[in-house]
Design a protein around this motif. Structure first.
Motif, PDB file in Angstrom:
ATOM      1  N   LYS A 140       0.787  -1.231   0.000  1.00  0.00           N
ATOM      2  CA  LYS A 140       0.000   0.000   0.000  1.00  0.00           C
ATOM      3  C   LYS A 140       0.827   1.294   0.000  1.00  0.00           C
ATOM      4  CE  LYS A 140      -3.502  -2.567   2.565  1.00  0.00           C
ATOM      5  NZ  LYS A 140      -4.165  -2.739   3.873  1.00  0.00           N
ATOM      6  N   PRO A 141       1.918   1.401   0.798  1.00  0.00           N
ATOM      7  CA  PRO A 141       2.638   2.681   0.804  1.00  0.00           C
ATOM      8  C   PRO A 141       3.620   2.873  -0.340  1.00  0.00           C
ATOM      9  CG  PRO A 141       2.906   1.452   2.874  1.00  0.00           C
ATOM     10  CD  PRO A 141       2.405   0.498   1.853  1.00  0.00           C
ATOM     11  N   SER A 142       4.013   1.799  -1.049  1.00  0.00           N
ATOM     12  CA  SER A 142       5.191   1.902  -1.900  1.00  0.00           C
ATOM     13  C   SER A 142       5.018   1.150  -3.208  1.00  0.00           C
ATOM     14  CB  SER A 142       6.408   1.336  -1.147  1.00  0.00           C
ATOM     15  OG  SER A 142       7.582   1.469  -1.911  1.00  0.00           O
ATOM     16  N   TRP A 143       5.701   1.654  -4.241  1.00  0.00           N
ATOM     17  CA  TRP A 143       5.729   0.998  -5.553  1.00  0.00           C
ATOM     18  C   TRP A 143       6.973   0.149  -5.693  1.00  0.00           C
ATOM     19  CZ3 TRP A 143       1.475   1.757  -8.771  1.00  0.00           C
ATOM     20  CH2 TRP A 143       0.577   2.724  -8.324  1.00  0.00           C
ATOM     21  N   GLY A 144       8.102   0.650  -5.197  1.00  0.00           N
ATOM     22  CA  GLY A 144       9.299  -0.174  -5.135  1.00  0.00           C
ATOM     23  C   GLY A 144       9.268  -1.071  -3.911  1.00  0.00           C
ATOM     24  N   PHE A 145      10.081  -2.125  -3.933  1.00  0.00           N
ATOM     25  CA  PHE A 145      10.113  -3.067  -2.808  1.00  0.00           C
ATOM     26  C   PHE A 145      10.607  -2.391  -1.528  1.00  0.00           C
ATOM     27  CE2 PHE A 145      12.453  -6.246  -0.264  1.00  0.00           C
ATOM     28  CZ  PHE A 145      11.380  -7.063   0.049  1.00  0.00           C
ATOM     29  N   ARG A 146       9.975  -2.746  -0.403  1.00  0.00           N
ATOM     30  CA  ARG A 146      10.394  -2.253   0.923  1.00  0.00           C
ATOM     31  C   ARG A 146      10.730  -3.446   1.797  1.00  0.00           C
ATOM     32  NH1 ARG A 146       6.925   0.008   4.507  1.00  0.00           N
ATOM     33  NH2 ARG A 146       5.271  -1.241   3.589  1.00  0.00           N
ATOM     34  N   ARG A 147      11.921  -3.437   2.382  1.00  0.00           N
ATOM     35  CA  ARG A 147      12.294  -4.533   3.280  1.00  0.00           C
ATOM     36  C   ARG A 147      11.478  -4.529   4.562  1.00  0.00           C
ATOM     37  NH1 ARG A 147      18.609  -3.979   3.868  1.00  0.00           N
ATOM     38  NH2 ARG A 147      18.220  -1.840   3.203  1.00  0.00           N
ATOM     39  N   ARG A 148      10.939  -3.386   4.947  1.00  0.00           N
ATOM     40  CA  ARG A 148      10.152  -3.304   6.185  1.00  0.00           C
ATOM     41  C   ARG A 148       8.675  -3.625   5.968  1.00  0.00           C
ATOM     42  NH1 ARG A 148      10.937   2.190   9.147  1.00  0.00           N
ATOM     43  NH2 ARG A 148       9.914   1.033  10.818  1.00  0.00           N
ATOM     44  N   MET A 149       8.308  -3.991   4.780  1.00  0.00           N
ATOM     45  CA  MET A 149       6.920  -4.341   4.496  1.00  0.00           C
ATOM     46  C   MET A 149       6.482  -5.507   5.377  1.00  0.00           C
ATOM     47  SD  MET A 149       5.405  -5.727   0.849  1.00  0.00           S
ATOM     48  CE  MET A 149       6.399  -7.228   0.933  1.00  0.00           C
TER      49      MET A 149
END
Length: 459
Positions: A291-300
């Motif tokens: 939901k917050p990001s288009w690129g990958f986030r490790r903290r997802m």
């Protein structure tokens, strides 16, 4: 009003094979070109944001692909992240050699795309950081061949997708770069000079069109300068008249700070664009699984990820209203699509395997959702005299009342994926039917999450 909206939609979105024409570099001429029919029939695509930002994969301000911008703007979270995890003096360019894509297998990605049921696939060729996923000579040492993976990521994926699937290969391209010195020079001159456009942006755009022949060019980064600065109409006239994809290519509406929802091709407005009502012009809802990001986030974490039911509901509403649904996932820096994203894509593919006829090649019906049942939305195939009632909830009392359809003595009802006949009754009201749901055991349920009832010979 519904009939009028559909009539307007047919006027503005005159889909079909593009006839040979000479398009002038004016918006009046460019906007007269029909959107190629393949796009309206496709309905569902997959988007991927992948670049150097996939290395820090940290959403300091929400979206990880904007990490460099937040860090440059002295965002506190970004500064603390760098201080805690990287050596003093570390520069954003130092992330590029770490973008190695060592586990990247384009054939595996192509297989996943095919299994997802997507009909088109959009890869970021270049985001606002300026790093190109192909060997752009205008981006020396800041591209995926000169550093990082040392391979042509765009070319590898174009080959795999085209050779192994029926999915159409498409590209995203950012019109501007945050910190390119030519762009900053143009900006400091009030965009009255176009050094960046002439020497960087346009050569790159001609390059990706001529070399990779994308079926959809999804531009972005339009909000800071006008389409006149970006020379958008000149480029689009070439694209429509002379390019190798002139008859089939689709574009969106992000060509300058005055063009969204006005000029170009498909209207994308803002991200996550779901108007919820029938639109008079073809539109697209680009929505991201994280939901917050288009690129990958490790903290997802799992609560950040749309559930399959959540994005299926959004997809159905968008398509019911005449749009296409574009679902984004962000790969990791080493070239993986993480299991939760794989699961979601496989699940939508499983659902479409049962219910795809209610999605692909459909048209908006005379109403979009049921009069009194907000959990039911409609699509339509006029040539087949079929209306699809798509229900977000499974009826608990074995009855599904629909007020919108008007039955005839030839009306039939079926549940997609279920082999037995479905009974129905006419309601006492002037319009409407009541569908009698059989007691289907769990082992025979055709799908999960969202269910489709096909109605024939109703009006």
């Amino acid at each position: 009003m519904e009939f009028l909206a559909i009539f307007i939609l047919s006027l503005f979105c005159h889909f079909g094979e593009v006839k040979p024409n000479k398009y002038e570099p004016t918006w009046a001429s460019i906007d007269s070109r029909p959107i190629p029919s393949w796009y309206d029939e496709a309905k569902f695509g997959i988007f991927m944001h992948w670049g150097v930002y996939s290395v820090p994969s940290y959403g300091a301000g929400g979206a990880s692909e904007w990490f460099w911008w937040y860090w440059h703007q002295n965002n506190r979270a970004a500064i603390e992240f760098m201080k805690d995890n990287y050596r003093p003096g570390f520069k954003y360019a130092d992330f590029a050699p770490m973008f190695r894509a060592e586990f990247f297998n384009p054939d595996e990605w192509a297989d996943l795309l095919s299994k997802s049921g997507a009909q088109y696939y959009i890869l970021t060729s270049k985001h606002h950081e300026g790093f190109t996923n192909w060997p752009s000579k205008e981006s020396w040492n800041w591209n995926s061949v000169d550093t990082g993976p040392h391979r042509d990521l765009v070319g590898d994926l174009a080959k795999a997708v085209r050779n192994k699937t029926d999915v159409k290969f498409c590209l995203y391209f950012s019109l501007f770069e945050w910190f390119h010195p030519y762009y900053l020079e143009d900006a400091s001159n009030g965009f009255h000079t176009q050094k960046y456009v002439d020497e960087i942006m346009l050569p790159q755009m001609y390059d990706i069109i001529n070399n990779y022949k994308p079926e959809y060019l999804w531009t972005d980064g339009d909000w800071l300068a006008s389409s006149e600065y970006f020379k958008s109409t000149e480029f689009l006239a070439w694209l429509y008249n002379e390019s190798p994809v002139k008859d089939t290519v689709v574009v969106n509406d992000r060509w300058g700070n005055e063009t969204r929802n006005k000029h170009g091709g498909v209207f994308t407005s803002g991200d996550r664009y779901n108007p919820g009502t029938l639109q008079s012009h073809k539109f697209e809802d680009a929505t991201t699984l994280d939901k917050p990001s288009w690129g990958f986030r490790r903290r997802m974490n799992i609560n950040d990820v749309l559930s399959t039911k959540e994005f299926l509901k959004e997809m159905v509403i968008v398509i019911s209203c005449g749009g296409n649904f574009l679902l984004n996932v962000g790969p990791t820096h080493d070239g993986r699509i993480v299991p939760v994203f794989q699961e979601r894509l496989l699940q939508v593919g499983e659902w479409l395997g049962v219910n795809g006829e209610a999605i692909y090649k459909t048209k908006p019906w005379r109403v979009q959702n049921d009069t009194t049942n907000p959990n039911v939305w409609y699509t339509n195939k006029p040539k087949e005299d079929a209306v699809y009632a798509i229900s977000f909830e499974w009826p608990t009392n074995f009855l599904l009342k629909l007020d919108a359809p008007v039955p005839t003595n030839k009306t039939t009802v079926s549940l997609l994926g279920y082999p037995e006949k479905i009974l129905w009754n006419k309601t006492y009201e002037p319009n409407g039917i009541v569908i009698k749901i059989p007691p289907i055991p769990e082992s025979l349920m055709p799908c999960q999450w969202v269910w489709v009832f096909k109605l024939t010979n109703v009006y």
